[in-house]
Structures are given as structure tokens and as C-alpha cells.
Enzyme design. Structure first.
Site, PDB file in Angstrom:
ATOM      1  N   ARG A 242       0.852  -1.181   0.000  1.00 43.93           N
ATOM      2  CA  ARG A 242       0.000   0.000   0.000  1.00 43.93           C
ATOM      3  C   ARG A 242       0.892   1.235   0.000  1.00 43.93           C
ATOM      4  O   ARG A 242       1.955   1.246   0.621  1.00 43.93           O
ATOM      5  CB  ARG A 242      -0.902   0.034   1.245  1.00 43.93           C
ATOM      6  CG  ARG A 242      -2.100  -0.893   1.162  1.00 43.93           C
ATOM      7  CD  ARG A 242      -3.107  -0.411   0.108  1.00 43.93           C
ATOM      8  NE  ARG A 242      -4.292  -1.248   0.047  1.00 43.93           N
ATOM      9  CZ  ARG A 242      -4.466  -2.269  -0.799  1.00 43.93           C
ATOM     10  NH1 ARG A 242      -3.520  -2.598  -1.659  1.00 43.93           N
ATOM     11  NH2 ARG A 242      -5.587  -2.956  -0.793  1.00 43.93           N
ATOM     12  N   GLU A 271      -3.124   7.662  -4.423  1.00 42.59           N
ATOM     13  CA  GLU A 271      -3.301   7.264  -5.822  1.00 42.59           C
ATOM     14  C   GLU A 271      -4.750   7.496  -6.259  1.00 42.59           C
ATOM     15  O   GLU A 271      -5.652   7.428  -5.415  1.00 42.59           O
ATOM     16  CB  GLU A 271      -2.895   5.787  -6.016  1.00 42.59           C
ATOM     17  CG  GLU A 271      -3.726   4.788  -5.249  1.00 42.59           C
ATOM     18  CD  GLU A 271      -3.195   3.347  -5.405  1.00 42.59           C
ATOM     19  OE1 GLU A 271      -2.003   3.110  -5.158  1.00 42.59           O
ATOM     20  OE2 GLU A 271      -4.017   2.486  -5.778  1.00 42.59           O
ATOM     21  N   HIS A 289      -0.909   0.333 -10.004  1.00 44.22           N
ATOM     22  CA  HIS A 289      -1.612  -0.623  -9.125  1.00 44.22           C
ATOM     23  C   HIS A 289      -2.105  -1.837  -9.928  1.00 44.22           C
ATOM     24  O   HIS A 289      -3.310  -2.104  -9.993  1.00 44.22           O
ATOM     25  CB  HIS A 289      -2.757   0.055  -8.373  1.00 44.22           C
ATOM     26  CG  HIS A 289      -3.110  -0.634  -7.088  1.00 44.22           C
ATOM     27  ND1 HIS A 289      -3.613   0.026  -5.980  1.00 44.22           N
ATOM     28  CD2 HIS A 289      -3.041  -1.944  -6.718  1.00 44.22           C
ATOM     29  CE1 HIS A 289      -3.848  -0.845  -5.018  1.00 44.22           C
ATOM     30  NE2 HIS A 289      -3.505  -2.053  -5.446  1.00 44.22           N
TER      31      HIS A 289
HETATM   32  C1  DGY Z   1      -5.844  -5.765  -3.184  1.00 41.90           C
HETATM   33  O1  DGY Z   1      -6.607  -6.671  -3.509  1.00 41.90           O
HETATM   34  O2  DGY Z   1      -5.755  -5.385  -2.018  1.00 41.90           O
HETATM   35  C2  DGY Z   1      -4.989  -5.173  -4.250  1.00 41.90           C
HETATM   36  O3  DGY Z   1      -4.367  -4.027  -3.856  1.00 41.90           O
HETATM   37  C3  DGY Z   1      -5.772  -4.950  -5.536  1.00 41.90           C
HETATM   38  O4  DGY Z   1      -6.040  -6.196  -6.067  1.00 41.90           O
END
Ligand code: DGY
Length: 323
Positions: A242, A271, A289
Site C-alpha cells: 500500500r 493514488e 496498481h
Molecule cells: C488488493 O486486492 O488489495 C490489491 O491491492 C488490488 O487487487
């Protein structure tokens, strides 16, 4: 019999939407535009289940709203830091996520960034497209070798383990990790990883540092100026977890001052805005991402949501309940 009303906040792969449409009164977001807080609030008010993505913020303000019909928030993604679990609990709303199905693809993407930044793949591609390439020569775009290098994993959960397996057995790397709640010893041994008892010692030793921890109060800006100082000036940071695990200003300083050699990032605090201070740098590889972004995985994530909804509406306990 009235079918439960399900709202998807974005378009999902067709195969999943088709399956959900057969079982529920499905409200899919035809425009595929992100919903604003008012639209999310309205979805919670009119639906039995709301299925947000990891970029929909379901905070206390939204969950404290007067009119809430939703009894389950079945999120499409493994991370659930975008949902205020305490506020959901207060309203008696069940929350689920989609673990496991995206582990391999996210680990693949961490390796993509690791290889790409070490071998200057993004830079090289820009170079060719800009028609700046004048031919092979011995000192052209020399990167860093991967084989035999040390990879430091911050967090050895499902994705950390999958990265360890790839790096150790696939690329001949030595793998070390720091995790306050590590998996059992046999699981660690099977991926060839060695424990370090502090983040500090991992950062001092690693040639590549890859982040695999959740976003929470304890990990907010875990990688800050002080921690970048501990890293080697030849080391690279990889982040597929993250954005807010990294203090972006401190990272930009560390990259600009050559305190670290480079970074490969898939996630950003705030983001989809990516600071120009990052996009201006050559020694970063930046992806939007994409960790779980393969057709197979995105379908599997949707099917996992479907499974959670099915259990919930049948009166059972959804397998991926997180709140
Ligand atoms: C999640 O699932 O947490 C990812 O960041 C996106 O697939």
C-alpha cells in the site's frame, strides 16, 4: 421470491457479472466511473450487499449514515484498509475480502518491478521509443545483477512467501525477512528464507527491500527518512503493498540524493495521483496498481466475492469474513 439487491461499484469481468446477474438483482456500474461518497452512501441505502473495490473509501462518516440497508460489504480485493471495520461492526454489517486468489499474480508483479528496476527495463524502453539508441556498447545502461543478491522481505504473509519462493528458487537470491508474526518454521524453511530480528538489520543487509505488510497505524510511513538512511546506497525498494507504507517525500529525497539506487512502485499514497517528483526521476519504475491485474485473477476475485455472498445469503458464515 425477491432476489437480494447487490451493487458493484465498478465494472467487473463479464463472466462474474453474468454469474451474479443470474442469482441477484444486480446493479452494476455501467459507466465504470468511480462512485463519490454520496453515490456510495446511496448504494449502501438501497442494496442488501455493496461490493466495493480497494479504491472506494467506506469510512465511518458513510457508515454512520442514517439509511443503511446493506448487511454485507463484500469487497473485491484482499486489502481492507479502505473500510472502517469498527464502524461497520457498529452497524451490524459483515465485511469480506478476497485473499489467496491474487497471491501469485501480485508476487509476479513484485518480481517484475524488482527485475525491471535492477535491469533498467523502463528506462531502456523509453530510450528505444525516444529513438535515442545508437547501438550496443560495453558501458550502455548497466544495471544490477540479481543472482546471488539478498532480498529483504518486510512481511512474510501469503504474498511475501510467494515472492520468496520465486526469488530464491527462480533467481538464485538469498532471502531474509522481518515479520513480527511470522509463519510456522516449516513454511519459512520451504521457501528458503532466513529471519532477521529487526527491520533495522534487514534494511542494512538487503540489496532489495520488498514490502508485503498491510496498511495500518503501525505500518503508516514505515519507510521514512531514518529507515532509508539504513539502506545501502546500491539497494532498491519495491512496493506492491500500500502506498502509505512509504513516506513519499522521504523516498524522493533518498532517490534524489542517491541514498538508495532505485525503487519499483505499484502503489502510491493518494493514488491515482502520482507526485511529479517521482515521475521526473529516471531511477524509479512506476506501475498503476497492477498487482492483481490479470484476467484469470480478476475473475477469480469476483468468483470469491460471489462465494462469500452465497454463504451470507444462505445464512452461513462467509469464508473470507474480516469484520
Ligand atoms: C488488493 O486486492 O488489495 C490489491 O491491492 C488490488 O487487487
Amino acid at each position: 421470491m425477491t432476489l437480494p439487491k447487490i451493487t458493484l461499484t465498478r465494472r467487473w469481468p463479464e463472466a462474474v457479472e453474468d454469474q451474479l446477474r443470474r442469482t441477484y438483482n444486480l446493479d452494476s456500474n455501467e459507466s465504470d466511473q468511480p462512485m463519490n461518497p454520496e453515490q456510495l452512501g446511496a448504494a449502501l441505502a438501497r442494496s442488501d450487499a455493496v461490493c466495493p473495490t480497494v479504491s472506494d473509501r467506506i469510512d465511518a462518516e458513510l457508515l454512520n449514515g442514517a439509511d443503511i440497508q446493506a448487511r454485507i460489504i463484500a469487497s473485491y480485493g484482499v486489502g481492507f484498509d479502505h473500510i472502517d471495520l469498527a464502524a461497520a461492526k457498529k452497524r451490524g454489517i459483515v465485511v469480506t475480502n478476497t485473499p489467496e486468489v491474487l497471491t501469485d499474480c501480485t508476487a509476479d508483479l513484485a518480481m517484475t518491478l524488482l527485475l525491471g528496476i535492477a535491469r533498467r527495463a523502463g528506462e531502456g524502453e523509453r530510450h528505444v521509443r525516444a529513438k535515442a539508441w545508437v547501438g550496443w556498447h560495453p558501458t550502455h545502461m548497466m544495471g544490477a545483477k540479481i543472482t546471488g543478491k539478498t532480498l529483504g522481505l518486510v512481511g512474510l504473509g501469503r504474498i511475501g512467501l510467494a515472492v520468496a519462493r520465486r526469488a530464491h528458487f527462480g533467481f538464485g537470491m538469498r532471502v531474509i525477512y522481518f515479520d513480527p508474526a511470522p509463519p510456522p518454521a516449516d513454511v519459512v524453511q520451504a521457501v528458503g528464507a532466513e529471519a532477521r530480528d529487526s527491520l533495522k538489520s534487514l534494511l542494512r543487509e538487503a540489496d532489495f527491500v520488498s514490502l508485503h505488510c498491510p496498511s495500518n497505524e503501525a505500518t503508516h510511513h514505515l519507510m521514512n527518512a531514518e529507515r532509508f538512511e539504513l539502506m545501502r546506497d546500491s539497494a532498491f525498494l519495491i512496493n506492491t503493498s500500500r502506498g502509505d507504507v512509504v513516506d513519499c517525500d522521504a523516498l524522493v529525497d533518498a532517490l534524489g540524493n542517491k541514498q538508495i539506487a532505485g525503487a519499483g512502485l505499484d502503489v502510491y499514497e493518494g493514488e491515482p495521483t502520482v507526485p511529479e517528483a517521482l515521475t521526473d526521476l529516471e531511477n524509479v519504475m512506476l506501475l498503476p496498481h497492477l498487482g492483481s491485474a490479470t484476467l484469470e485473477t480478476r475473475i477469480a476475485m469476483g468468483m470469491r466475492v460471489a462465494e462469500n455472498l452465497e454463504a451470507f445469503f444462505a445464512g452461513g458464515e462467509p469464508r473470507d469474513r474480516v469484520g
